[in-house]
Design a protein around this motif. Structure first.
Motif, PDB file in Angstrom:
ATOM      1  N   LYS A 113       0.854  -1.186   0.000  1.00  0.00           N
ATOM      2  CA  LYS A 113       0.000   0.000   0.000  1.00  0.00           C
ATOM      3  C   LYS A 113       0.890   1.235   0.000  1.00  0.00           C
ATOM      4  CE  LYS A 113      -3.948   1.977   2.436  1.00  0.00           C
ATOM      5  NZ  LYS A 113      -4.876   1.802   3.567  1.00  0.00           N
ATOM      6  N   LEU A 114       0.621   2.130  -0.938  1.00  0.00           N
ATOM      7  CA  LEU A 114       1.316   3.413  -1.044  1.00  0.00           C
ATOM      8  C   LEU A 114       0.310   4.491  -0.676  1.00  0.00           C
ATOM      9  CD1 LEU A 114       3.686   5.250  -2.006  1.00  0.00           C
ATOM     10  CD2 LEU A 114       2.666   5.122  -4.292  1.00  0.00           C
ATOM     11  N   VAL A 115       0.607   5.275   0.347  1.00  0.00           N
ATOM     12  CA  VAL A 115      -0.307   6.308   0.821  1.00  0.00           C
ATOM     13  C   VAL A 115       0.259   7.681   0.460  1.00  0.00           C
ATOM     14  CG1 VAL A 115      -1.429   7.319   2.848  1.00  0.00           C
ATOM     15  CG2 VAL A 115      -1.055   4.845   2.736  1.00  0.00           C
ATOM     16  N   HIS A 116      -0.590   8.506  -0.182  1.00  0.00           N
ATOM     17  CA  HIS A 116      -0.231   9.891  -0.462  1.00  0.00           C
ATOM     18  C   HIS A 116      -0.962  10.773   0.539  1.00  0.00           C
ATOM     19  CE1 HIS A 116       2.038   9.465  -4.191  1.00  0.00           C
ATOM     20  NE2 HIS A 116       1.192   8.499  -4.523  1.00  0.00           N
ATOM     21  N   SER A 117      -0.227  11.726   1.117  1.00  0.00           N
ATOM     22  CA  SER A 117      -0.832  12.599   2.117  1.00  0.00           C
ATOM     23  C   SER A 117      -0.348  14.023   1.926  1.00  0.00           C
ATOM     24  CB  SER A 117      -0.511  12.110   3.525  1.00  0.00           C
ATOM     25  OG  SER A 117       0.873  12.083   3.739  1.00  0.00           O
ATOM     26  N   SER A 118      -1.094  14.933   2.527  1.00  0.00           N
ATOM     27  CA  SER A 118      -0.749  16.342   2.512  1.00  0.00           C
ATOM     28  C   SER A 118      -1.042  16.905   3.890  1.00  0.00           C
ATOM     29  CB  SER A 118      -1.578  17.071   1.448  1.00  0.00           C
ATOM     30  OG  SER A 118      -1.290  18.446   1.468  1.00  0.00           O
ATOM     31  N   GLY A 119      -0.069  17.538   4.465  1.00  0.00           N
ATOM     32  CA  GLY A 119      -0.245  18.103   5.802  1.00  0.00           C
ATOM     33  C   GLY A 119      -0.563  17.064   6.855  1.00  0.00           C
ATOM     34  N   GLY A 120      -0.077  15.841   6.661  1.00  0.00           N
ATOM     35  CA  GLY A 120      -0.310  14.771   7.623  1.00  0.00           C
ATOM     36  C   GLY A 120      -1.628  14.027   7.442  1.00  0.00           C
ATOM     37  N   SER A 121      -2.446  14.434   6.481  1.00  0.00           N
ATOM     38  CA  SER A 121      -3.730  13.774   6.222  1.00  0.00           C
ATOM     39  C   SER A 121      -3.664  13.011   4.909  1.00  0.00           C
ATOM     40  CB  SER A 121      -4.864  14.789   6.139  1.00  0.00           C
ATOM     41  OG  SER A 121      -5.018  15.450   7.365  1.00  0.00           O
ATOM     42  N   ALA A 122      -3.997  11.727   4.969  1.00  0.00           N
ATOM     43  CA  ALA A 122      -4.007  10.899   3.766  1.00  0.00           C
ATOM     44  C   ALA A 122      -5.180  11.287   2.884  1.00  0.00           C
ATOM     45  CB  ALA A 122      -4.093   9.435   4.143  1.00  0.00           C
ATOM     46  N   TYR A 123      -4.929  11.452   1.589  1.00  0.00           N
ATOM     47  CA  TYR A 123      -6.014  11.763   0.661  1.00  0.00           C
ATOM     48  C   TYR A 123      -6.216  10.664  -0.387  1.00  0.00           C
ATOM     49  CZ  TYR A 123      -2.272  13.511  -2.382  1.00  0.00           C
ATOM     50  OH  TYR A 123      -1.135  13.628  -3.138  1.00  0.00           O
ATOM     51  N   ALA A 124      -5.204   9.854  -0.653  1.00  0.00           N
ATOM     52  CA  ALA A 124      -5.329   8.758  -1.616  1.00  0.00           C
ATOM     53  C   ALA A 124      -4.327   7.676  -1.284  1.00  0.00           C
ATOM     54  CB  ALA A 124      -5.104   9.259  -3.034  1.00  0.00           C
ATOM     55  N   SER A 125      -4.688   6.453  -1.564  1.00  0.00           N
ATOM     56  CA  SER A 125      -3.747   5.352  -1.419  1.00  0.00           C
ATOM     57  C   SER A 125      -3.916   4.398  -2.587  1.00  0.00           C
ATOM     58  CB  SER A 125      -3.929   4.626  -0.081  1.00  0.00           C
ATOM     59  OG  SER A 125      -5.206   4.067   0.016  1.00  0.00           O
ATOM     60  N   TYR A 126      -2.841   3.710  -2.905  1.00  0.00           N
ATOM     61  CA  TYR A 126      -2.819   2.722  -3.973  1.00  0.00           C
ATOM     62  C   TYR A 126      -2.512   1.381  -3.343  1.00  0.00           C
ATOM     63  CZ  TYR A 126      -2.469   6.813  -6.970  1.00  0.00           C
ATOM     64  OH  TYR A 126      -2.705   8.008  -7.590  1.00  0.00           O
ATOM     65  N   VAL A 127      -3.344   0.385  -3.635  1.00  0.00           N
ATOM     66  CA  VAL A 127      -3.172  -0.951  -3.097  1.00  0.00           C
ATOM     67  C   VAL A 127      -2.766  -1.862  -4.243  1.00  0.00           C
ATOM     68  CG1 VAL A 127      -4.252  -2.865  -1.882  1.00  0.00           C
ATOM     69  CG2 VAL A 127      -4.875  -0.513  -1.295  1.00  0.00           C
ATOM     70  N   PHE A 128      -1.537  -2.410  -4.150  1.00  0.00           N
ATOM     71  CA  PHE A 128      -0.968  -3.285  -5.173  1.00  0.00           C
ATOM     72  C   PHE A 128      -1.097  -4.736  -4.696  1.00  0.00           C
ATOM     73  CE2 PHE A 128       1.245   0.722  -5.406  1.00  0.00           C
ATOM     74  CZ  PHE A 128       1.462   0.943  -6.744  1.00  0.00           C
ATOM     75  N   LYS A 129      -1.825  -5.556  -5.433  1.00  0.00           N
ATOM     76  CA  LYS A 129      -1.858  -6.997  -5.163  1.00  0.00           C
ATOM     77  C   LYS A 129      -0.935  -7.645  -6.165  1.00  0.00           C
ATOM     78  CE  LYS A 129      -6.227  -7.185  -2.930  1.00  0.00           C
ATOM     79  NZ  LYS A 129      -7.221  -8.044  -2.410  1.00  0.00           N
ATOM     80  N   LEU A 130       0.042  -8.380  -5.646  1.00  0.00           N
ATOM     81  CA  LEU A 130       1.087  -8.952  -6.487  1.00  0.00           C
ATOM     82  C   LEU A 130       1.188 -10.450  -6.299  1.00  0.00           C
ATOM     83  CD1 LEU A 130       3.676  -6.273  -5.348  1.00  0.00           C
ATOM     84  CD2 LEU A 130       2.528  -6.267  -7.560  1.00  0.00           C
TER      85      LEU A 130
END
Length: 174
Positions: free
Chosen positions: A153-170
């Motif tokens: 899981k890759l989490v993108h955040s701004s100002g300490g708040s997560a706004y989007a995440s990407y979940v990779f199933k491999l």
């Protein structure tokens, strides 16, 4: 006299039986680390974009499957280790838009899977071999086992708040 002979014979038999119990535990081997499990080539089976803001505010839809968009069906990642199972480099393969640095170096936040509620083990990504310039952080949300599957899981955040995440199933590629 006969009673003493029987007593000594019983003591001797007990000592003989105890002395013959030599359990062989084998030789020492290092424990299996997460590095051994993450090492190798992995192919994408599913990529999901999760709108963290929508989840927080109960807005639907909050997930989108990106697996078939932008060539992500070609996404592959290779994690390399050295002969001592210590992490070295990683590389993203395939003609896909980068969600994180497409190559560099990596290490885990822990050599072993966590058994407490501290959260998932992190995969730290670096731009340099000395591992001083961190570029991103992936969460190892599902550890590879005998089914050869892993989830990151890759989490993108701004100002300490997560706004989007990407979940990779491999899945492992042999």
């Amino acid at each position: 006299m006969k009673c003493k002979s029987i007593y000594w014979l019983a003591v001797f038999m007990c000592l003989t039986v105890i002395g013959c119990d030599n359990t062989e535990d084998g030789s020492y081997v290092d424990p299996i680390t997460l590095y051994e499990k993450v090492n190798g080539n992995w192919g994408l089976t599913n990529l999901k974009l999760v709108d963290e803001f929508a989840i927080t505010n109960a807005i639907e839809p909050h997930e989108e499957n990106l697996s078939t968009y932008f060539n992500y069906e070609d996404f592959k990642i290779k994690f390399n280790v050295d002969e001592k199972n210590q992490p070295t480099s990683y590389e993203v393969l395939g003609d896909v838009p980068p969600l994180f640095a497409p190559k560099g170096f990596w290490r885990l936040s822990s050599d072993f899977q966590q058994t407490n509620a501290s959260g998932p083990v992190a995969i730290y990504l670096y731009s340099d071999a000395q591992k001083t310039q961190k570029t991103d952080e992936l969460k190892l949300t599902s550890v590879p086992g005998n089914n050869d599957e892993m989830e990151l899981k890759l989490v993108h955040s701004s100002g300490g708040s997560a706004y989007a995440s990407y979940v990779f199933k491999l899945t492992a590629i042999n």
